[in-house]
Design a protein around this motif. Structure first.
Motif, PDB file in Angstrom:
ATOM      1  N   LEU A 178       0.740  -1.363  -0.366  1.00 28.88           N
ATOM      2  CA  LEU A 178      -0.025   0.099  -0.165  1.00 28.88           C
ATOM      3  C   LEU A 178       0.911   0.898  -0.016  1.00 28.88           C
ATOM      4  N   ASN A 179       2.503   0.754   0.917  1.00 26.65           N
ATOM      5  CA  ASN A 179       2.510   2.279   0.492  1.00 26.65           C
ATOM      6  C   ASN A 179       3.679   2.399  -0.673  1.00 26.65           C
ATOM      7  N   ASP A 180       3.995   1.395  -0.655  1.00 27.17           N
ATOM      8  CA  ASP A 180       4.505   1.722  -2.042  1.00 27.17           C
ATOM      9  C   ASP A 180       4.033   1.869  -3.363  1.00 27.17           C
ATOM     10  N   ILE A 181       2.495   1.728  -3.274  1.00 27.40           N
ATOM     11  CA  ILE A 181       1.538   2.134  -4.543  1.00 27.40           C
ATOM     12  C   ILE A 181       1.159   3.993  -3.981  1.00 27.40           C
ATOM     13  N   LEU A 182       0.634   4.100  -2.847  1.00 28.37           N
ATOM     14  CA  LEU A 182       0.951   5.616  -2.280  1.00 28.37           C
ATOM     15  C   LEU A 182       1.816   6.710  -2.806  1.00 28.37           C
ATOM     16  N   ASN A 183       3.014   6.085  -2.473  1.00 30.77           N
ATOM     17  CA  ASN A 183       4.529   6.830  -2.860  1.00 30.77           C
ATOM     18  C   ASN A 183       4.159   6.631  -4.444  1.00 30.77           C
ATOM     19  N   GLY A 184       4.125   6.205  -5.032  1.00 30.10           N
ATOM     20  CA  GLY A 184       3.427   6.227  -6.804  1.00 30.10           C
ATOM     21  C   GLY A 184       5.465   5.166  -6.968  1.00 30.10           C
ATOM     22  N   LYS A 185       5.719   4.555  -6.066  1.00 29.56           N
ATOM     23  CA  LYS A 185       6.432   3.569  -6.619  1.00 29.56           C
ATOM     24  C   LYS A 185       6.340   2.229  -7.504  1.00 29.56           C
ATOM     25  N   ILE A 186       5.213   2.133  -7.473  1.00 25.17           N
ATOM     26  CA  ILE A 186       4.457   1.553  -8.530  1.00 25.17           C
ATOM     27  C   ILE A 186       3.291   1.303  -8.633  1.00 25.17           C
ATOM     28  N   ASN A 187       3.047   1.167 -10.097  1.00 27.24           N
ATOM     29  CA  ASN A 187       1.376   1.157 -10.267  1.00 27.24           C
ATOM     30  C   ASN A 187       1.202  -0.479 -10.848  1.00 27.24           C
ATOM     31  N   PHE A 188       1.150  -1.352 -10.349  1.00 28.84           N
ATOM     32  CA  PHE A 188       0.816  -2.628 -10.341  1.00 28.84           C
ATOM     33  C   PHE A 188       0.387  -3.805  -9.609  1.00 28.84           C
ATOM     34  N   ILE A 189      -0.189  -4.390  -9.694  1.00 23.12           N
ATOM     35  CA  ILE A 189      -0.341  -5.762  -8.486  1.00 23.12           C
ATOM     36  C   ILE A 189       0.074  -7.149  -9.585  1.00 23.12           C
ATOM     37  N   VAL A 190       0.743  -7.796  -8.795  1.00 24.01           N
ATOM     38  CA  VAL A 190       1.301  -9.130  -9.323  1.00 24.01           C
ATOM     39  C   VAL A 190       0.690 -10.544  -8.583  1.00 24.01           C
ATOM     40  N   TYR A 191       0.117 -10.964  -9.363  1.00 27.17           N
ATOM     41  CA  TYR A 191      -0.349 -12.438  -8.871  1.00 27.17           C
ATOM     42  C   TYR A 191       0.625 -13.496 -10.219  1.00 27.17           C
ATOM     43  N   LYS A 192       0.141 -14.686  -9.346  1.00 24.51           N
ATOM     44  CA  LYS A 192       1.319 -15.934  -9.917  1.00 24.51           C
ATOM     45  C   LYS A 192       0.169 -16.061 -11.139  1.00 24.51           C
ATOM     46  N   TRP A 193       0.952 -16.770 -12.422  1.00 24.53           N
ATOM     47  CA  TRP A 193       0.811 -16.997 -13.311  1.00 24.53           C
ATOM     48  C   TRP A 193      -0.130 -18.751 -13.549  1.00 24.53           C
ATOM     49  N   TYR A 194      -0.834 -19.009 -14.027  1.00 23.95           N
ATOM     50  CA  TYR A 194      -1.655 -20.096 -14.232  1.00 23.95           C
ATOM     51  C   TYR A 194      -2.255 -20.178 -15.468  1.00 23.95           C
ATOM     52  N   SER A 195      -1.791 -21.462 -15.889  1.00 24.47           N
ATOM     53  CA  SER A 195      -1.782 -21.898 -17.395  1.00 24.47           C
ATOM     54  C   SER A 195      -3.659 -21.451 -17.689  1.00 24.47           C
ATOM     55  N   GLY A 196      -3.285 -21.110 -19.449  1.00 20.56           N
ATOM     56  CA  GLY A 196      -4.391 -20.585 -19.786  1.00 20.56           C
ATOM     57  C   GLY A 196      -4.349 -19.162 -20.032  1.00 20.56           C
ATOM     58  N   TYR A 197      -3.582 -18.448 -18.700  1.00 26.52           N
ATOM     59  CA  TYR A 197      -4.580 -16.829 -18.911  1.00 26.52           C
ATOM     60  C   TYR A 197      -3.487 -16.431 -20.196  1.00 26.52           C
ATOM     61  N   LYS A 198      -4.079 -15.702 -20.202  1.00 26.13           N
ATOM     62  CA  LYS A 198      -3.421 -13.716 -21.563  1.00 26.13           C
ATOM     63  C   LYS A 198      -3.543 -12.724 -21.044  1.00 26.13           C
ATOM     64  N   GLU A 199      -2.192 -12.330 -21.828  1.00 25.32           N
ATOM     65  CA  GLU A 199      -2.638 -10.778 -21.323  1.00 25.32           C
ATOM     66  C   GLU A 199      -3.889  -9.797 -22.187  1.00 25.32           C
ATOM     67  N   ASN A 200      -4.057  -8.626 -21.289  1.00 24.10           N
ATOM     68  CA  ASN A 200      -5.661  -8.395 -21.564  1.00 24.10           C
ATOM     69  C   ASN A 200      -4.916  -6.695 -21.507  1.00 24.10           C
ATOM     70  N   LYS A 201      -5.621  -6.504 -22.153  1.00 21.11           N
ATOM     71  CA  LYS A 201      -6.795  -4.590 -21.838  1.00 21.11           C
ATOM     72  C   LYS A 201      -7.938  -4.890 -21.787  1.00 21.11           C
ATOM     73  N   TYR A 202      -8.419  -3.172 -20.265  1.00 20.38           N
ATOM     74  CA  TYR A 202      -8.801  -3.031 -20.690  1.00 20.38           C
ATOM     75  C   TYR A 202      -9.978  -1.820 -20.729  1.00 20.38           C
ATOM     76  N   GLY A 203     -11.120  -1.864 -21.257  1.00 21.51           N
ATOM     77  CA  GLY A 203     -11.416  -0.151 -21.681  1.00 21.51           C
ATOM     78  C   GLY A 203     -12.132   0.721 -19.976  1.00 21.51           C
ATOM     79  N   LYS A 204     -12.528   1.850 -20.075  1.00 20.89           N
ATOM     80  CA  LYS A 204     -12.329   2.601 -18.673  1.00 20.89           C
ATOM     81  C   LYS A 204     -14.384   1.786 -17.949  1.00 20.89           C
TER      82      LYS A 204
END
Length: 261
Positions: A178-204
């Protein structure tokens, strides 16, 4: 007239008159599942003269309580209607119930007043306490108030803030992230990969999330924008994960912050 209608209604249970264990009954007309039993234990107190009369329960837990003389016990503080003092006034006090469903109902009706004292937490499982804490924090977050009358206005159930957040997932992060996000250090959250997952783009407004700390205090409202699949070694200097190797794939979900609380 009313008594005649009631007697007619109760005839649906006549087929259970020889049953002495709770019997599941799906009422097609009312689309409800009930458990029906004939109370065959002698009522030594005879308060209601209900020996050998049909008993209908909405859940199996309640139906089996009489069978083995045991029940759950959940003490808590909440707002409830006091029928013994001051007419029908709603008061806040120590009460209890024998059903976790009724605990949840009391919390829903009095999110401001509800609490469980530390000495009474022993009557709840960790899972139940976690459920109640997260639910209460959300109800307070959207501004839900305690009930005041038996006939609450319909506006109580048309919550503007919930309308805003109803499609958002709710996740909890540790204080370091939370501190890293609030301080602007990161703008992402990481999850463990699972078989079949594909990269995505999301709309508003497509993929939004409310973020809380580990005590379920609301901190952020975010919107995911896109995801990438990377190796853990590529992000481990910014984002720590346990039980994962450098060559393992991870899902990196990027977002922008909509609101901070």
């Amino acid at each position: 007239m009313q008594k005649r209608k009631f007697n007619e209604f109760m005839k649906r249970y006549d087929k259970f008159e020889k049953n002495n264990l709770p019997t599941p009954f799906w009422d097609e007309e009312r689309q409800t599942l009930e458990y029906v039993n004939i109370g065959n234990r002698k009522n030594i107190y005879n308060f209601d003269n209900i020996d050998n009369k049909v008993k209908v329960y909405s859940n199996l837990t309640s139906a089996l309580e009489d069978l083995v003389d045991i029940s759950f016990y959940y003490p808590f503080y909440a707002k409830y209607q006091d029928l013994t003092k001051n007419g029908n006034k709603f008061v806040v006090g120590n009460t209890h119930t024998h059903s976790f469903e009724n605990v949840v109902q009391s919390l829903y009706e009095s999110p401001e007043s509800f609490y469980i004292s530390s000495e009474n937490e022993e009557f709840y499982s960790k899972q139940e306490l976690r459920y109640l804490k997260k639910l209460q924090k959300y109800l307070l977050f959207i501004g839900l108030k305690d009930i005041k009358t038996n006939k609450e206005p319909i506006s109580r159930y048309r919550n503007k803030l919930h309308e805003k957040y109803k499609n958002a997932y709710i996740i909890s992060l540790n204080s370091e992230l939370l501190n890293d996000i609030l301080n602007g250090k990161i703008n992402f959250i990481v999850y463990k990969w699972y078989s079949g997952y594909k990269e995505n783009k999301y709309g508003k407004n497509e993929y939004q999330c409310l973020i809380t700390d580990k005590e379920y205090n609301f901190k952020l409202f975010i919107e995911y924008t896109y995801t990438e699949i990377k190796l853990y070694k590529d992000i481990k200097d910014l984002y720590h994960m346990d039980n994962i190797n450098d060559t393992n794939k991870v899902i990196v979900k990027y977002f922008h912050i909509i609101e901070k609380y």
